[in-house]
Scaffold this motif. Sequence first.
Motif, PDB file in Angstrom:
ATOM      1  N   THR A 157      33.171  32.675  42.726  1.00  0.00           N
ATOM      2  CA  THR A 157      33.021  31.225  42.566  1.00  0.00           C
ATOM      3  C   THR A 157      33.561  30.762  41.213  1.00  0.00           C
ATOM      4  O   THR A 157      34.263  29.756  41.112  1.00  0.00           O
ATOM      5  CB  THR A 157      31.537  30.830  42.693  1.00  0.00           C
ATOM      6  N   VAL A 158      33.227  31.514  40.161  1.00  0.00           N
ATOM      7  CA  VAL A 158      33.720  31.165  38.818  1.00  0.00           C
ATOM      8  C   VAL A 158      35.238  31.244  38.764  1.00  0.00           C
ATOM      9  O   VAL A 158      35.912  30.374  38.188  1.00  0.00           O
ATOM     10  CB  VAL A 158      33.082  32.098  37.767  1.00  0.00           C
ATOM     11  N   ALA A 159      35.814  32.290  39.366  1.00  0.00           N
ATOM     12  CA  ALA A 159      37.273  32.435  39.371  1.00  0.00           C
ATOM     13  C   ALA A 159      37.934  31.277  40.106  1.00  0.00           C
ATOM     14  O   ALA A 159      38.971  30.748  39.678  1.00  0.00           O
ATOM     15  CB  ALA A 159      37.661  33.771  40.019  1.00  0.00           C
ATOM     16  N   SER A 160      37.328  30.869  41.239  1.00  0.00           N
ATOM     17  CA  SER A 160      37.872  29.745  41.992  1.00  0.00           C
ATOM     18  C   SER A 160      37.835  28.461  41.173  1.00  0.00           C
ATOM     19  O   SER A 160      38.798  27.690  41.146  1.00  0.00           O
ATOM     20  CB  SER A 160      37.091  29.571  43.298  1.00  0.00           C
ATOM     21  N   LEU A 161      36.716  28.250  40.490  1.00  0.00           N
ATOM     22  CA  LEU A 161      36.607  27.046  39.646  1.00  0.00           C
ATOM     23  C   LEU A 161      37.598  27.083  38.491  1.00  0.00           C
ATOM     24  O   LEU A 161      38.197  26.058  38.128  1.00  0.00           O
ATOM     25  CB  LEU A 161      35.179  26.921  39.109  1.00  0.00           C
ATOM     26  N   GLN A 162      37.801  28.258  37.890  1.00  0.00           N
ATOM     27  CA  GLN A 162      38.775  28.367  36.804  1.00  0.00           C
ATOM     28  C   GLN A 162      40.188  28.094  37.299  1.00  0.00           C
ATOM     29  O   GLN A 162      40.982  27.437  36.616  1.00  0.00           O
ATOM     30  CB  GLN A 162      38.689  29.762  36.186  1.00  0.00           C
ATOM     31  N   GLU A 163      40.505  28.601  38.494  1.00  0.00           N
ATOM     32  CA  GLU A 163      41.838  28.353  39.061  1.00  0.00           C
ATOM     33  C   GLU A 163      42.057  26.860  39.309  1.00  0.00           C
ATOM     34  O   GLU A 163      43.119  26.303  38.993  1.00  0.00           O
ATOM     35  CB  GLU A 163      41.984  29.136  40.360  1.00  0.00           C
ATOM     36  N   GLU A 164      41.037  26.212  39.875  1.00  0.00           N
ATOM     37  CA  GLU A 164      41.139  24.770  40.107  1.00  0.00           C
ATOM     38  C   GLU A 164      41.266  24.004  38.793  1.00  0.00           C
ATOM     39  O   GLU A 164      42.020  23.028  38.694  1.00  0.00           O
ATOM     40  CB  GLU A 164      39.908  24.294  40.879  1.00  0.00           C
ATOM     41  N   ASN A 165      40.559  24.485  37.772  1.00  0.00           N
ATOM     42  CA  ASN A 165      40.641  23.844  36.460  1.00  0.00           C
ATOM     43  C   ASN A 165      42.042  23.964  35.873  1.00  0.00           C
ATOM     44  O   ASN A 165      42.563  23.016  35.276  1.00  0.00           O
ATOM     45  CB  ASN A 165      39.612  24.479  35.518  1.00  0.00           C
ATOM     46  N   GLU A 166      42.683  25.147  36.041  1.00  0.00           N
ATOM     47  CA  GLU A 166      44.047  25.328  35.546  1.00  0.00           C
ATOM     48  C   GLU A 166      45.023  24.406  36.266  1.00  0.00           C
ATOM     49  O   GLU A 166      45.937  23.846  35.653  1.00  0.00           O
ATOM     50  CB  GLU A 166      44.475  26.792  35.738  1.00  0.00           C
TER      51      GLU A 166
END
Length: 297
Positions: free
Chosen positions: A152-161
């Motif tokens: 979930t954190v990785a997905s949110l970081q990707e969306e943030n990028e």
Amino acid sequence: MAELGLNEHHQNEVINYMRFARFKRSLCLKTVDSCFQNLKDSRLVEETFTVDEVADMLDGLQTIVHSEVESELINTTYTNVLVLRQIFSQAEKWYLKLQTDVSELENRELLEQVAEFEKSECVSSNKKPSTDLIRPKLAPLNEGGTELLNKTVASLQEENEKLKTRLKTIETQATAALDEKTKLEKLLKDTQMIQGDQKTNANQDIAELENKVAALKSQFEKTLSDSTANQKFLEEDLVTTKHDLLKVRDQLSTAEKELEKKFQQTAAYRNMKEILTKKNEQIKELRKKLSKYEPDD
């Protein structure tokens, strides 16, 4: 069967804990019963006892029962703390903060509801085969929960990028639009300066004519003092010059208006004005888009 307002999984966990508590309660009662039985077997061997002997036996029994009950109550408290610790530990793995309402522990209505639930559960469990009493243990929330959380954190970081990249693109477009607007404003300012220079030149011509009129007037006054014979000629010349001056002023005014009108009708002026209008609209739209991605204070 009575319900506690929980899902099936959690309700089964509650049933398992109540079975454990019921088992511990039965052991405590057996211990108390054994205290009384030991007293009967060891002390009640005679047919008659004095008051002091009865008081001594009751005091001893009280001490033993008090110690057993106190020990069991303390153990029950510690057991409840361990249950809460398990629940809170699982919640902390998901960064949750749970709360308890101690005042609800003495809610008579809720206590009666739990009692009814235990009673119905006992009746239903007596009807089931003994094999149903063995339930699988709850798998601990450790690696599986952490893995899901990391995903979930990785997905949110990707969306943030992605949002950062999009924001940079919009900022680049906004900067380019602002630069182009600056260039157009400078071009318009230069055009206005050229037009102003033209007006200045016309004003200089008017000033020169006025200076000539002043010189002629001075010359006329000087000539008038010298010779009255040329007075009429000079007056007529002065009137003619004044007419010429007014005519020239009128021509200059007309020329100014025509020049300004022709300039406004030129394609360059219209295109420049239209470009400025479009760029202003683009800048307004980009500012609206930028405001959506700016962080809150």
